[in-house]
Design a protein around this motif. Structure first.
Motif, PDB file in Angstrom:
ATOM      1  N   UNK A  72       0.376  -1.557   0.425  1.00  0.00           N
ATOM      2  CA  UNK A  72      -0.017  -0.179   0.023  1.00  0.00           C
ATOM      3  C   UNK A  72       0.680   1.167   0.020  1.00  0.00           C
ATOM      4  N   UNK A  73       1.030   2.027  -1.098  1.00  0.00           N
ATOM      5  CA  UNK A  73       1.609   3.071  -1.420  1.00  0.00           C
ATOM      6  C   UNK A  73       1.657   4.718   0.485  1.00  0.00           C
ATOM      7  N   UNK A  74       0.931   4.503   0.832  1.00  0.00           N
ATOM      8  CA  UNK A  74       0.987   5.214   1.869  1.00  0.00           C
ATOM      9  C   UNK A  74       1.357   4.740   3.365  1.00  0.00           C
ATOM     10  N   UNK A  75       1.356   3.326   3.425  1.00  0.00           N
ATOM     11  CA  UNK A  75       2.844   2.514   4.481  1.00  0.00           C
ATOM     12  C   UNK A  75       3.845   2.444   4.037  1.00  0.00           C
ATOM     13  N   UNK A  76       4.841   2.775   4.572  1.00  0.00           N
ATOM     14  CA  UNK A  76       5.882   2.461   4.448  1.00  0.00           C
ATOM     15  C   UNK A  76       7.110   1.203   4.757  1.00  0.00           C
ATOM     16  N   UNK A  77       7.582   1.009   3.364  1.00  0.00           N
ATOM     17  CA  UNK A  77       8.574  -0.731   3.724  1.00  0.00           C
ATOM     18  C   UNK A  77       9.264  -0.656   5.208  1.00  0.00           C
ATOM     19  N   UNK A  78       9.964   0.171   5.296  1.00  0.00           N
ATOM     20  CA  UNK A  78      10.153   0.449   6.583  1.00  0.00           C
ATOM     21  C   UNK A  78       9.564   0.356   7.989  1.00  0.00           C
ATOM     22  N   UNK A  79       8.432   0.088   7.952  1.00  0.00           N
ATOM     23  CA  UNK A  79       7.235   0.162   9.635  1.00  0.00           C
ATOM     24  C   UNK A  79       7.366  -1.184   8.946  1.00  0.00           C
ATOM     25  N   UNK A  80       6.893  -1.790   7.998  1.00  0.00           N
ATOM     26  CA  UNK A  80       6.584  -3.151   7.161  1.00  0.00           C
ATOM     27  C   UNK A  80       7.942  -4.042   7.946  1.00  0.00           C
ATOM     28  N   UNK A  81       9.068  -3.309   7.496  1.00  0.00           N
ATOM     29  CA  UNK A  81      10.629  -4.283   8.022  1.00  0.00           C
ATOM     30  C   UNK A  81      10.759  -4.598   9.848  1.00  0.00           C
ATOM     31  N   UNK A  82       9.808  -3.598  10.128  1.00  0.00           N
ATOM     32  CA  UNK A  82      10.341  -2.951  11.724  1.00  0.00           C
ATOM     33  C   UNK A  82       9.916  -4.609  12.341  1.00  0.00           C
ATOM     34  N   UNK A  83       8.198  -4.122  11.837  1.00  0.00           N
ATOM     35  CA  UNK A  83       7.042  -5.151  12.428  1.00  0.00           C
ATOM     36  C   UNK A  83       8.025  -6.509  11.770  1.00  0.00           C
ATOM     37  N   UNK A  84       8.214  -6.663  11.329  1.00  0.00           N
ATOM     38  CA  UNK A  84       8.843  -8.531  11.021  1.00  0.00           C
ATOM     39  C   UNK A  84       9.941  -8.392  11.216  1.00  0.00           C
ATOM     40  N   UNK A  85      10.989  -7.742  11.205  1.00  0.00           N
ATOM     41  CA  UNK A  85      11.905  -7.959  12.694  1.00  0.00           C
ATOM     42  C   UNK A  85      11.643  -8.296  14.061  1.00  0.00           C
ATOM     43  N   UNK A  86      10.555  -7.832  14.647  1.00  0.00           N
ATOM     44  CA  UNK A  86       9.723  -8.142  15.723  1.00  0.00           C
ATOM     45  C   UNK A  86       9.582  -9.438  15.633  1.00  0.00           C
TER      46      UNK A  86
END
Length: 447
Positions: A72-86
């Protein structure tokens, strides 16, 4: 932040026990449907330190999220990556429902071909998760639907498992209020309405959402919460239908509807400005009002306002095409065989959401009348696969040469990324459906 995935289901004692898991940060949250509603909610739960499991049936979306990419355009990949890392993981393995403390359903509720509610996504979701429901869980439905869905459709699945609602299992309805692309309001700051099947259910629902939402608004029942969501969207649908009808009247009278709205908006009370466009888009406003229309028939009632607004808004794409035809005719050109560029095909400014976009209906009307139609949208590089609409197209780069090669361009979605000065300079004819150009110019036609 990691929460054990192995849970002793016999440890549940009471509503207070479940509430303590939420307030103490030990609860595991399961979110079903990782789209424009479910994914921001998952990120918000992660942000406050709760562990999340995401469920979806779209294999591509699951792979995208688990790779740390954003669909989704307005959701950053960095936010997804941090959630996955956790520890976040997207999955289609519904056996994992047994692990979670809270189940939040965020699946689509479209209309059928007969414009009646289609609850198939909700029903299939309940069939998938029912075998794994257990004592001590809360289930919250966020999908927009008709009043009574939570009690009449979801509750039987739970009771068939032998779970006593309000004692062993908690059921609530809490309508989503996401507004993709709106930077002023976030999942955290948009107040959350919650209605429970019982008072204990309501209390559990409040505790669940208070962990992530600044203000939780409790109502007396799930039906009240369901109807609250419908009223919000019916209010917008009716008012947009009204202003679209006013646009038709102003067009015939030679009056600028935008000047009228701007002047009326100076009144400091009793008036809220709504703006016309080429129709209604998004998953909510074009669809949700008809959930109440359908349900009202059960009570022998007709919803005249709702249906009239829907009719006006549905007819706007065809009216826009008529304005295009008139504008071309005035320049001794035929609609049939002309080349026309649609500017913006997402349903609203600065998003990539194509659901129910009026731009697509305009494009289809043009194609059906012999137009060679293409599009430009910085947020939609390739026309997506859609259930009812098919175009094998990619976004056209807006160069001066490209703009001047079309008989007309239609401004359908006024994205901030468009260079409106360049468009005005190089386009041969501009059909403006959004009131972006407030000047008088022979190449601009208001629609």
């Amino acid at each position: 932040m990691s929460t054990s995935m192995t849970r002793n289901t016999n440890t549940f004692q009471s509503t207070e026990d479940l509430i303590e898991r939420f307030s103490g940060g030990t609860a595991l949250i399961g979110i079903i449907g990782l789209g424009y509603v479910g994914l921001p909610l998952a990120l918000r739960f992660h942000e406050v330190g709760l562990s999340v499991v995401g469920f979806d049936i779209d294999a591509t979306r699951i792979a995208t999220l688990n790779a740390g990419k954003s669909p989704i355009k307005h959701i950053s990949a960095s936010a997804i990556q941090k959630m996955c890392a956790d520890g976040f993981k997207a999955t289609d393995d519904f056996t994992r429902i047994a692990e979670v403390d809270a189940i939040i359903i965020c699946v689509p509720t479209p209309l059928s071909s007969h414009r009646e509610p289609d609850l198939s996504f909700i029903i299939e979701t309940m069939k998938s998760i029912a075998p794994y429901l257990r004592q001590g869980q809360i289930l919250s439905l966020e999908s927009t639907t008709w009043p009574g869905t939570t009690e009449e459709v979801l509750r039987p699945f739970i009771e068939q498992r032998g779970l006593a609602i309000g004692q062993e299992f908690f059921l609530v309805y809490s309508p989503e209020r996401e507004d993709p692309g709106n930077a002023d309001y976030t999942t955290r700051t948009i107040p959350k309405v919650v209605g429970g099947s019982t008072a204990a259910c309501r209390d559990a629902g409040e505790a669940l959402y208070k962990t992530v939402i600044d203000r939780v608004v409790s109502v007396s029942s799930t039906e009240t919460a369901e109807l609250t969501k419908l009223l919000e969207n019916i209010h917008r649908s009716v008012n947009i239908g009204l202003v679209n009808e006013m646009k038709l009247i102003c067009d015939r009278m030679g009056i600028d509807i935008y000047e009228v709205i701007d002047a009326a908006a100076t009144k400091p009370f009793g008036f809220t400005p709504y703006y016309p466009g080429p129709g209604l888009g998004g998953h909510c406003i074009p669809i949700d009002p008809f959930y109440l229309t359908w349900k009202a028939r059960e009570y022998g009632l007709s919803t005249h306002f709702i249906e009239l607004a829907g009719e006006i808004n549905r007819n706007m794409p065809e009216w826009v095409v008529g304005k295009v035809a008139d504008a071309l005719n005035a320049r001794q050109k035929s609609l049939n065989g002309s080349r026309i560029l649609a500017l913006g095909i997402a349903y609203k400014r600065d998003v990539d959401d194509m659901r129910e976009s009026p731009s697509v209906f305009v494009m289809e009307h043009l194609r059906d009348r012999g137009v060679i139609v293409e599009y430009s949208d910085p947020n939609v590089p390739k026309f997506p696969r859609m259930r009812e609409h098919r175009f094998d197209l990619s976004s056209v780069e807006l160069t001066p040469e490209a703009l001047s090669s079309y008989d007309a361009v239609i401004l359908l979605t006024d994205h901030s990324a468009f260079d409106y000065s360049q468009i005005l300079e190089h386009a041969n004819l501009i059909i403006d459906t959004r009131g972006k150009y407030r000047i008088v110019d022979e190449k601009i036609v208001k629609a």
